[in-house]
Design an enzyme around this catalytic site. Structure first.
Site, PDB file in Angstrom:
ATOM      1  N   HIS A   1       5.942   7.869  -8.646  1.00 38.22           N
ATOM      2  CA  HIS A   1       5.413   6.407  -8.588  1.00 38.22           C
ATOM      3  C   HIS A   1       4.949   5.627  -9.682  1.00 38.22           C
ATOM      4  CE1 HIS A   1       5.350   2.907  -6.310  1.00 38.22           C
ATOM      5  NE2 HIS A   1       4.954   2.263  -7.565  1.00 38.22           N
TER       6      HIS A   1
ATOM      7  N   HIS B   1       5.299   3.192 -13.631  1.00 37.41           N
ATOM      8  CA  HIS B   1       5.477   2.835 -14.414  1.00 37.41           C
ATOM      9  C   HIS B   1       5.747   3.320 -15.933  1.00 37.41           C
ATOM     10  CE1 HIS B   1       6.382  -0.395 -10.976  1.00 37.41           C
ATOM     11  NE2 HIS B   1       4.978   0.511 -10.806  1.00 37.41           N
TER      12      HIS B   1
ATOM     13  N   GLN C   1      11.495  -6.316 -10.932  1.00 36.09           N
ATOM     14  CA  GLN C   1       9.998  -6.140 -10.899  1.00 36.09           C
ATOM     15  C   GLN C   1       9.818  -8.116 -10.030  1.00 36.09           C
ATOM     16  OE1 GLN C   1       7.251  -4.994 -12.576  1.00 36.09           O
ATOM     17  NE2 GLN C   1       6.287  -6.470 -10.301  1.00 36.09           N
TER      18      GLN C   1
ATOM     19  N   HIS D   1       8.854  -1.035  -3.485  1.00 35.90           N
ATOM     20  CA  HIS D   1       7.582  -1.246  -3.423  1.00 35.90           C
ATOM     21  C   HIS D   1       8.120  -2.639  -2.095  1.00 35.90           C
ATOM     22  CE1 HIS D   1       7.849  -0.435  -7.517  1.00 35.90           C
ATOM     23  NE2 HIS D   1       5.895  -0.336  -7.461  1.00 35.90           N
TER      24      HIS D   1
ATOM     25  N   GLU E   1       3.368  -4.857  -0.471  1.00 36.15           N
ATOM     26  CA  GLU E   1       2.439  -4.629  -1.799  1.00 36.15           C
ATOM     27  C   GLU E   1       1.396  -6.051  -1.809  1.00 36.15           C
ATOM     28  OE1 GLU E   1       3.206  -3.750  -5.267  1.00 36.15           O
ATOM     29  OE2 GLU E   1       1.195  -3.232  -5.660  1.00 36.15           O
TER      30      GLU E   1
ATOM     31  N   ASP F   1       0.852   5.378 -10.422  1.00 39.19           N
ATOM     32  CA  ASP F   1       1.881   4.074 -10.774  1.00 39.19           C
ATOM     33  C   ASP F   1       1.484   2.996 -11.379  1.00 39.19           C
ATOM     34  OD1 ASP F   1       2.899   1.598  -9.350  1.00 39.19           O
ATOM     35  OD2 ASP F   1       1.326   0.915  -8.250  1.00 39.19           O
TER      36      ASP F   1
ATOM     37  N   TRP G   1      -1.390  -3.661 -15.522  1.00 41.35           N
ATOM     38  CA  TRP G   1      -1.673  -3.492 -13.558  1.00 41.35           C
ATOM     39  C   TRP G   1      -2.873  -2.905 -13.498  1.00 41.35           C
ATOM     40  CZ3 TRP G   1       3.732  -4.092 -14.462  1.00 41.35           C
ATOM     41  CH2 TRP G   1       3.585  -4.747 -14.888  1.00 41.35           C
TER      42      TRP G   1
HETATM   43 FE   FE2 Z   1       4.125   0.621  -8.596  1.00 43.54          FE
END
Ligand code: FE2
Length: 413
Positions: A55, A57, A150, A208, A211, A307, A313
């Site tokens: 996982h 991005h 997203q 996802h 979350e 992630d 993020w």
């Molecule tokens: Fe993610």
């Protein structure tokens, strides 16, 4: 090729390992090299399967601070900042940053990567970049691409069409973000849509899911039910599920029965969950993590992912799964000696199962492809404590990354 003097998966005794024709041929206390056979001195290190990051991005990686830093540290500000940065994407920009990140990951012994790629973009720029890159990096990394909406499927203009297009262009996995959709009805409808899309096109699913630190966010029970009833089972993964950290115990007890029956996999992202989670709490402040320990003890597959790597993020991230495991052990309170020794499974076997890598293709056993890493420590306890280098990353018998250990001399007096 012979690997000389290695501890195979935390074994106390040293072994030699012969690799022949790209597969593991022999494990024995001592193997004599044939004439001309290459011998790698493993320095008494630890041999385990290659690291898996199930996982990450990659389209957003290495954009931290551009166009602005995420000063609030919330998921929602991250999405807002990324949505601005997304307007300036080009295929070259995405490929450069993603390639640089994959090189960092490869240097740390990662050979399998599942990347979520934002497809809420009418031009699908990031997806096109990653489809090209998937071929280019194939010699050293298996890259799975998730069509990741997203900004939502039902809550983004033409969201469904973009998802269908991403799959038809070659995305390996169908994603989702039900907790971000405008309403809970949209959330459940998005799950039905994406499960149907995956089934029709013979794709895996990685959502996802929940979350958010909202105990009322219960998309997971819908995803698990769909996985169970459709027979998609372990082809389905729920990522994050951080709301589970806020569910009451009576509901969680009931939920776990369904999770076991559904056979779905889980991915927790301890670094980013600890960073983004609990941001709306004052005190007491929640950890913002899913129930890693309880899922693991229930025999449900849980893997760890990084992630985010230097993006809106998470401003930090080095493509090193040892960082992820260390945080995961602290955050999920898995600090018993046996738990620490076994914790490499969160970023090896469990990640491989999540990515649906065939058992015959992964793991340390005679006849399987000789893909492995050698860490500069005798066991995983010491590897974590000393944050050691990956001395060698070997893929089907070929060295794809090699690190010379650092040497520090403490000078006293
Ligand atoms: Fe993610």
């Amino acid at each position: 090729m012979i690997i000389h003097g290695v501890h195979v998966e935390n074994a106390e005794k040293l072994s030699d390992v012969r690799v022949d024709g790209g597969v593991f041929a022999e494990f024995a206390p001592a193997i004599s090299p044939r004439s001309g056979e290459r011998v790698i001195d493993a320095r008494g290190g630890l041999l385990i399967p290659p690291f898996v990051d199930p996982h990450v991005h990659l389209d957003a990686a290495l954009t931290a601070g551009d166009p602005e830093w995420n000063e609030t540290g919330t998921l929602f500000d991250g999405i807002r900042i990324w949505s601005e940065r997304k307007k300036t994407l080009s295929v070259g920009d995405v490929k450069n940053r993603a390639k640089q990140t994959i090189m960092m990951m490869a240097a740390h012994g990662i050979q399998y990567v599942r990347t979520h790629i934002d497809v809420t973009d009418p031009d699908l720029t990031a997806l096109h970049a990653m489809l090209e890159l998937r071929e280019e990096v194939d010699p050293y990394v298996d890259l799975q691409i998730v069509a990741f909406p997203q900004e939502g499927i039902l809550s983004f203009p033409h969201g469904k069409e973009l998802m269908r297009e991403a799959v038809s262009e070659g995305a390996d996995v169908v994603g989702g973000i039900p907790h971000f959709e405008f309403t809970s009805e949209y959330g459940s409808a998005s799950l039905r849509f994406l499960m149907d899309l995956a089934q029709r096109n013979d794709r895996l699913v990685d959502v996802h899911c929940d979350e958010i630190d909202d105990p009322a966010s219960r998309n997971l029970e819908i995803l698990a039910t769909l996985a169970y009833e459709s027979g998609m089972a372990d082809r389905v993964t729920a990522s994050h599920t951080t709301a589970m950290g806020s569910y009451n115990d009576a509901y969680a007890y009931k939920l776990f029965r369904l999770l076991g029956m559904s056979k779905i996999n889980f991915v927790s992202n301890p670094l980013v969950n600890m960073h983004l989670g609990g941001r709306f709490d004052t005190y007491p402040k929640r950890r913002g993590l899913t129930r890693v320990k309880e899922l693991n003890e229930a025999g449900i597959t849980v893997a760890f992912g990084e992630d985010d790597i230097q993006d809106p993020w998470s401003p930090l991230g080095a493509g090193n799964m040892l960082d992820v495991v260390r945080m995961g052990l602290y955050a999920a309170q898995l600090m018993g000696y046996r738990q620490i020794m076994d914790s490499y499974r969160f970023v090896t076997y469990n990640g491989a199962k999540t990515m649906h890598i065939a058992q015959k293709d992964y793991g340390i056993a005679t006849g399987r492809p000789a893909s492995f890493v050698i860490l500069n420590a005798p066991d995983f306890y010491h590897a974590l404590n000393e944050n050691v280098e990956v001395l060698y990353s070997v893929r089907a018998g070929r060295v794809v990354a090699q690190t010379t250990p650092h040497e520090t001399h403490v000078v006293l007096g």
